[in-house]
Design a protein around this motif. Structure first.
Motif, PDB file in Angstrom:
ATOM      1  N   UNK A   1      48.794  82.441  32.464  1.00 29.30           N
ATOM      2  CA  UNK A   1      49.471  83.367  31.541  1.00 29.30           C
ATOM      3  C   UNK A   1      50.220  84.500  32.244  1.00 29.30           C
ATOM      4  N   UNK A   2      49.908  84.741  33.533  1.00 33.14           N
ATOM      5  CA  UNK A   2      50.559  85.840  34.249  1.00 33.14           C
ATOM      6  C   UNK A   2      51.945  85.482  34.755  1.00 33.14           C
ATOM      7  N   UNK A   3      52.221  84.189  34.939  1.00 31.90           N
ATOM      8  CA  UNK A   3      53.444  83.785  35.624  1.00 31.90           C
ATOM      9  C   UNK A   3      54.719  84.302  34.957  1.00 31.90           C
ATOM     10  N   UNK A   4      54.865  84.200  33.630  1.00 36.27           N
ATOM     11  CA  UNK A   4      56.100  84.706  33.029  1.00 36.27           C
ATOM     12  C   UNK A   4      56.063  86.214  32.761  1.00 36.27           C
ATOM     13  N   UNK A   5      55.019  86.883  33.216  1.00 30.18           N
ATOM     14  CA  UNK A   5      54.890  88.328  32.951  1.00 30.18           C
ATOM     15  C   UNK A   5      54.698  89.105  34.248  1.00 30.18           C
ATOM     16  N   UNK A   6      55.192  88.539  35.349  1.00 31.33           N
ATOM     17  CA  UNK A   6      54.947  89.157  36.652  1.00 31.33           C
ATOM     18  C   UNK A   6      55.537  90.561  36.767  1.00 31.33           C
TER      19      UNK A   6
ATOM     20  N   UNK B   1      61.130  79.713  24.780  1.00 31.26           N
ATOM     21  CA  UNK B   1      60.740  81.045  24.313  1.00 31.26           C
ATOM     22  C   UNK B   1      60.820  82.059  25.457  1.00 31.26           C
ATOM     23  N   UNK B   2      60.343  81.653  26.632  1.00 31.65           N
ATOM     24  CA  UNK B   2      60.426  82.518  27.814  1.00 31.65           C
ATOM     25  C   UNK B   2      61.876  82.808  28.152  1.00 31.65           C
ATOM     26  N   UNK B   3      62.732  81.771  28.040  1.00 31.55           N
ATOM     27  CA  UNK B   3      64.149  81.949  28.339  1.00 31.55           C
ATOM     28  C   UNK B   3      64.789  82.974  27.406  1.00 31.55           C
ATOM     29  N   UNK B   4      64.463  82.889  26.123  1.00 28.43           N
ATOM     30  CA  UNK B   4      65.023  83.834  25.153  1.00 28.43           C
ATOM     31  C   UNK B   4      64.475  85.234  25.384  1.00 28.43           C
ATOM     32  N   UNK B   5      63.168  85.334  25.580  1.00 26.82           N
ATOM     33  CA  UNK B   5      62.545  86.645  25.764  1.00 26.82           C
ATOM     34  C   UNK B   5      63.037  87.334  27.023  1.00 26.82           C
ATOM     35  N   UNK B   6      63.270  86.546  28.080  1.00 16.36           N
ATOM     36  CA  UNK B   6      63.655  87.115  29.377  1.00 16.36           C
ATOM     37  C   UNK B   6      65.148  87.050  29.636  1.00 16.36           C
TER      38      UNK B   6
ATOM     39  N   UNK C   1      58.335  82.668  37.934  1.00 20.84           N
ATOM     40  CA  UNK C   1      58.470  84.005  38.512  1.00 20.84           C
ATOM     41  C   UNK C   1      59.940  84.416  38.527  1.00 20.84           C
ATOM     42  N   UNK C   2      60.816  83.458  38.850  1.00 21.30           N
ATOM     43  CA  UNK C   2      62.257  83.750  38.845  1.00 21.30           C
ATOM     44  C   UNK C   2      62.728  84.118  37.444  1.00 21.30           C
ATOM     45  N   UNK C   3      62.180  83.470  36.437  1.00 19.98           N
ATOM     46  CA  UNK C   3      62.546  83.784  35.055  1.00 19.98           C
ATOM     47  C   UNK C   3      62.155  85.209  34.705  1.00 19.98           C
ATOM     48  N   UNK C   4      61.118  85.704  35.336  1.00 21.40           N
ATOM     49  CA  UNK C   4      60.643  87.057  35.067  1.00 21.40           C
ATOM     50  C   UNK C   4      61.529  88.114  35.703  1.00 21.40           C
ATOM     51  N   UNK C   5      61.965  87.862  36.937  1.00 24.37           N
ATOM     52  CA  UNK C   5      62.661  88.902  37.696  1.00 24.37           C
ATOM     53  C   UNK C   5      64.181  88.756  37.709  1.00 24.37           C
ATOM     54  N   UNK C   6      64.716  87.629  37.204  1.00 25.73           N
ATOM     55  CA  UNK C   6      66.182  87.454  37.261  1.00 25.73           C
ATOM     56  C   UNK C   6      66.861  88.288  36.185  1.00 25.73           C
TER      57      UNK C   6
END
Length: 293
Positions: free
Chosen positions: A30-35, A230-235, A288-293
């Motif tokens: 659960x931490x990966x998309x919220x780094x 969902x991660x793509x839209x949120x991030x 992780x890239x999805x989180x920081x890009x």
């Protein structure tokens, strides 16, 4: 058979199945998309969830091995387990199991009541599995699968990061995929080698187990894709969608081992298939890239 207790040493360490603690790394997912929003407190919480599951799962393994000691002695591989071989006395194993389970729940209580509830739910289901559910077709698959799902939930609760419903569904179906793969491998061993397998495994046909893990694989890919979108839209990052590629490839790579009848010990596949480890690393990197890009 002469039983020799080894209070401290290789027998007890082996009985704890430390190698299977790799499954507990699922609490990190659960931490990966919220780094980018991780805090020291969240990391401490995940660490607490990880250690809790190491203690609880080892306690359950000890109880299970005591319960199945006679069956394990007839198994070509399991007969070498410390309790089945007589290296560890059942009374020693039960006492250590109780200490581990109590210790794991006490550790969880230092974090939150919700984490204690997850741990207690895991114990109740797994002890029910040891005592009864393992002899009930389908229900025993659900009991095995629930352990993986509860690990993911524990990671979310420990970190304080609300879990996505799609992520939990993906974790649930992924758990069923792994559980069905374990039974498929055991059933294949009985069908191909004439090995003695448990009654509940004999109640499944190979075609039925193939249907279950194939359906589970399709569902986990679909629900993961929905979570990734969902991660793509949120991030607002394309990397969420890109993460689908290594995830699906890793799943298909694991399925090669399942189809060959090697899925009885999932941790052995994960630890020894280098390409699977590479794909897993790429998957984590894309999230992780999805989180920081």
């Amino acid at each position: 058979m002469t039983t020799t207790a080894i209070p401290v040493g290789g027998g007890l360490v082996t009985a704890l199945r430390v190698r299977q603690w790799v499954k507990n790394l699922l609490v990190v997912a659960p931490l990966l998309p919220a780094a980018d929003i991780l805090t020291a407190d969240a990391l401490v919480g995940v660490g607490c969830a990880f250690v809790m599951f190491c203690l609880l799962s080892s306690g359950v393994y000890l109880v299970n091995d005591v319960r199945d000691v006679e069956v394990d002695r007839a198994h070509p591989v399991k007969r070498f387990r410390p309790i089945a071989s007589g290296a560890v006395a059942p009374s020693t194993a039960v006492a250590l199991a109780a200490a581990l389970i109590v210790g794991g729940l006490l550790l969880a209580s230092l974090r939150s009541l919700d984490l204690v509830l997850v741990g207690a739910t895991y114990i109740v289901i797994q002890l029910a599995y040891c005592l009864w559910l393992k002899r009930e077709p389908v229900l025993e698959l659900g009991a095995v699968a629930s352990g993986f799902l509860l690990r993911a939930l524990a990671g979310a609760i420990g970190s304080g990061i609300p879990p996505s419903a799609w992520f939990l569904l993906a974790a649930g179906f992924g758990s069923l995929f792994v559980a069905a793969g374990k039974r498929y491998a055991e059933a294949m061993r009985g069908d191909r080698d004439g090995a003695v397998v448990r009654e509940v495994v004999r109640s499944y046909s190979l075609s039925y187990l193939r249907f279950v893990w194939t359906a589970a694989a399709a569902l986990v890919m679909a629900t993961y894709a929905l979570w990734a979108f969902q991660v793509q839209v949120d991030r607002d990052s394309m990397w969420g969608m890109v993460s689908i590629v290594p995830f699906v490839l890793a799943l298909l790579r694991y399925a090669v081992n399942v189809d060959a009848g090697h899925g009885e010990e999932p941790e052995e596949i994960i630890l020894h298939d280098r390409m699977l480890l590479v794909l897993g690393g790429l998957w984590a990197a894309t999230l992780v890239a999805a989180t920081f890009s």
